[in-house]
Design an enzyme around this catalytic site. Structure first.
Site, mmCIF file in Angstrom:
data_model
loop_
_atom_site.group_PDB
_atom_site.id
_atom_site.type_symbol
_atom_site.label_atom_id
_atom_site.label_comp_id
_atom_site.label_asym_id
_atom_site.label_seq_id
_atom_site.Cartn_x
_atom_site.Cartn_y
_atom_site.Cartn_z
ATOM 1 N N PHE A 147 83.847 -24.403 23.280
ATOM 2 C CA PHE A 147 82.910 -23.665 22.439
ATOM 3 C C PHE A 147 81.594 -24.446 22.432
ATOM 4 C CE2 PHE A 147 81.067 -22.360 18.335
ATOM 5 C CZ PHE A 147 81.167 -20.983 18.457
ATOM 6 N N ASP A 216 90.329 -30.368 19.438
ATOM 7 C CA ASP A 216 89.830 -29.284 18.588
ATOM 8 C C ASP A 216 90.940 -28.241 18.499
ATOM 9 O OD1 ASP A 216 88.680 -26.886 17.651
ATOM 10 O OD2 ASP A 216 86.703 -27.433 18.429
ATOM 11 N N TYR A 241 89.394 -20.927 8.742
ATOM 12 C CA TYR A 241 89.110 -19.514 8.459
ATOM 13 C C TYR A 241 89.666 -18.560 9.510
ATOM 14 C CZ TYR A 241 85.085 -21.011 11.318
ATOM 15 O OH TYR A 241 84.283 -21.564 12.295
ATOM 16 N N LYS A 242 90.366 -19.081 10.511
ATOM 17 C CA LYS A 242 90.970 -18.221 11.526
ATOM 18 C C LYS A 242 92.427 -17.949 11.145
ATOM 19 C CE LYS A 242 87.922 -20.178 15.087
ATOM 20 N NZ LYS A 242 86.920 -19.114 15.133
ATOM 21 N N ARG A 390 88.146 -9.555 23.262
ATOM 22 C CA ARG A 390 89.121 -10.505 22.712
ATOM 23 C C ARG A 390 89.939 -9.821 21.618
ATOM 24 N NH1 ARG A 390 87.203 -16.153 20.690
ATOM 25 N NH2 ARG A 390 86.466 -14.807 19.008
#
Length: 415
Positions: A147, A216, A241-242, A390
Site C-alpha cells: 500500500f 503489516d 477498521y477492516k 475488489r
C-alpha cells in the site's frame, strides 16, 4: 435458470450449516450485499449504546475521573490484549493507538535502531543473543507491492536513519537479503490482489540474514491466523477498521515481541510512554514492556468504540473464521465462473488456499463504472485503479446467499 436455482440451493445449504451464521445478528445490516469489509467493517450492534455511555456518562458526568474510574488510562494495552489472540500473540505485547502509518514508522525506525546497535537479530529463527548486527546494516527492504503509504513511510524512515531503501517483491526477499539488511517491511496480504504471503518462511529468512521483520497485518488480522508468537515475528502493525470492525478511523495497534521490548527505541517518545508519565521530567525514560509504543493522549472515543466492537469475537476462533473465509471465496469464484460471460473478468487472487487472503480481486475493463452499477444494484464492493474490482469477505456477517447474489448481479451487469 437451472444453474441459478442450483447455486441458490447450494447457498441455502451452506448457510444452514454455517456455525458462524448467528453472528450476523450482531451487526447493523440491511438488504445490501456488503463485500467491502476489507475497507470498512460493518457496525456491530453493541457499539452505539456503548459509545452513548462513554459520551453521556463517562465524559458527560464523570469527566476527568473517567481516566481512572472508567479505565481510560489502561485502554491501549487492555484493548491490545483483546486483539492479541486474533493475531496469535500472548498478552502484554500489543498496544493500541495512533494510525497504522504512525505505527509503521515507529516499528521500522526502531527495527533499524536495534539492528545498528549490534545487539543481535530476532531470536525467533534461532539467531542467538550473541550474534552481532553491527553498524554495517544500512539497508531497508520494503515490499514493492505495498500500500503506497507504507512505501512513503519506509522512505522517510530510510532518510531519517541514513539507510538506503530497496523495494522488492515478497518473492524476491530471500534473494535480496544480505549482511547490509537492517529491516524488512512486508504486507501479510496484498491489498490489491488478496494474495497471502508466506509470513513464516519470509520471517525465518529475514532472521537467518540477521535482520528484523516488520509485518503489516491490515488485510489479515481478523480474517485468518497470523501466528505472531509462533513464527517469531519481531514487530507488527495493523488497522482495526477492516475485519476487526472498529469503525472509521479507529486506532491501529503495534506489536513488539516480548524479548525485544527492553530494546525497542521508539522514534516518537511521548509522555504517555514515559516510565513516570506524570513526573513531567525533562529526561525521557521509557516505560517497561509494550507501553513504550504509546506516544500521546489516547483517542478515547474511537478507542472505546473499538473495544465494544471486539465483543463480537467472544467465543469465536480465528480458525473457524478462516475456514468460512475460504469457503466463501471458493463459492464466489464458482458463482463468477457460472454467471459471468467467459473472458469478461480475470481473477488476480490465487486459487490455492495457502496463498489467498479473504478477498477476491477481479480484473475487469472499466472497473470503476462496473462497481458503480453493482452498488446501484445492491452489491457493494470497491475498485482499485485502473481495472481491479475488489470483493472482501468478512466471515462474521457475510453469508453464502450474499455471495450467490453478488456473483449473479455481477453476471447481469457484465452481460
Amino acid at each position: 435458470m437451472s444453474e441459478v436455482r442450483e447455486l441458490a440451493f447450494k447457498a441455502g445449504e451452506l448457510d444452514a450449516a454455517d456455525e458462524l451464521g448467528e453472528l450476523r445478528g450482531k451487526f447493523v445490516l440491511d438488504e445490501v450485499v456488503y463485500l467491502d469489509g476489507n475497507s470498512l467493517g460493518a457496525l456491530p450492534v453493541a457499539v452505539p449504546g456503548h459509545v452513548d455511555d462513554v459520551v453521556r456518562r463517562q465524559w458527560g458526568s464523570l469527566r476527568i475521573r473517567s481516566w481512572e474510574e472508567s479505565g481510560w488510562w489502561t485502554a491501549p494495552e487492555r484493548i491490545g490484549d483483546r486483539i492479541a489472540p486474533l493475531v496469535g500473540a500472548a498478552a502484554g505485547q500489543i498496544v493500541v493507538g495512533d494510525s497504522t502509518s504512525v505505527n509503521v514508522f515507529k516499528a521500522l525506525v526502531a527495527a533499524v535502531r536495534m539492528a545498528g546497535a549490534g545487539a543481535g537479530a530476532g531470536a525467533g529463527a534461532g539467531a542467538g543473543a550473541g550474534v552481532g548486527v553491527g553498524a554495517g546494516r544500512d539497508e531497508i527492504l520494503v515490499d514493492a507491492t505495498t500500500f503506497p503509504t507504507d512505501g512513503y513511510i519506509a522512505g522517510s524512515a530510510a532518510r531519517m536513519t541514513g539507510c538506503s531503501l530497496r523495494p522488492v517483491t515478497p518473492a524476491e526477499v530471500p534473494g535480496a537479503l544480505s549482511d547490509r539488511t537492517a529491516a524488512v517491511l512486508l504486507n501479510h496480504v496484498d491489498y490489491r490482489t488478496g494474495r497471502l504471503h508466506d509470513l513464516p518462511g519470509l520471517t525465518a529468512a529475514v532472521h537467518e540474514a540477521g535482520a528484523y521483520a516488520v509485518w503489516d497485518l491490515c488485510h489479515s488480522a481478523g480474517a485468518l491466523p497470523v501466528g505472531l508468537d509462533e513464527h517469531g515475528v519481531d514487530l507488527a502493525v495493523g488497522c482495526t477498521y477492516k475485519y476487526l470492525n472498529g469503525g472509521p478511523g479507529s486506532p491501529a495497534y503495534l506489536y513488539v515481541r516480548r524479548d525485544l521490548q527492553p530494546r525497542f527505541d521508539s522514534p516518537l517518545p511521548g509522555w504517555n510512554s514515559h516510565a513516570e508519565p506524570f513526573g513531567m521530567r525533562p529526561e525521557y525514560t521509557p516505560a517497561p514492556g509494550a507501553l513504550r509504543g504509546r506516544v500521546g493522549t489516547p483517542d478515547i472515543l474511537s478507542m472505546l468504540a473499538l473495544e465494544a466492537a471486539l465483543e463480537v469475537w467472544d467465543g469465536v476462533t480465528i480458525e473457524s473464521v478462516r475456514a468460512k473465509s475460504l469457503a466463501l471465496t471458493d463459492f464466489f469464484l464458482e458463482c463468477v465462473a457460472a454467471y459471468v460471460p467467459e473472458g469478461r473478468v480475470e481473477s488476480l487472487t490465487p486459487g490455492a488456499h495457502a496463498e489467498r487472503g479473504s478477498q477476491v480481486a477481479l480484473r475487469c475493463p472499466r472497473a470503476g463504472d462496473v462497481m458503480k452499477r453493482l452498488i446501484e444494484n445492491g452489491v457493494v464492493g470497491d475498485f482499485r485503479h485502473p481495472d481491479v474490482l475488489r470483493f472482501g469477505f468478512t466471515p462474521l456477517y457475510v453469508g453464502f446467499g450474499d455471495v450467490e447474489r453478488a456473483g449473479r448481479v455481477l453476471g447481469e451487469v457484465l452481460t
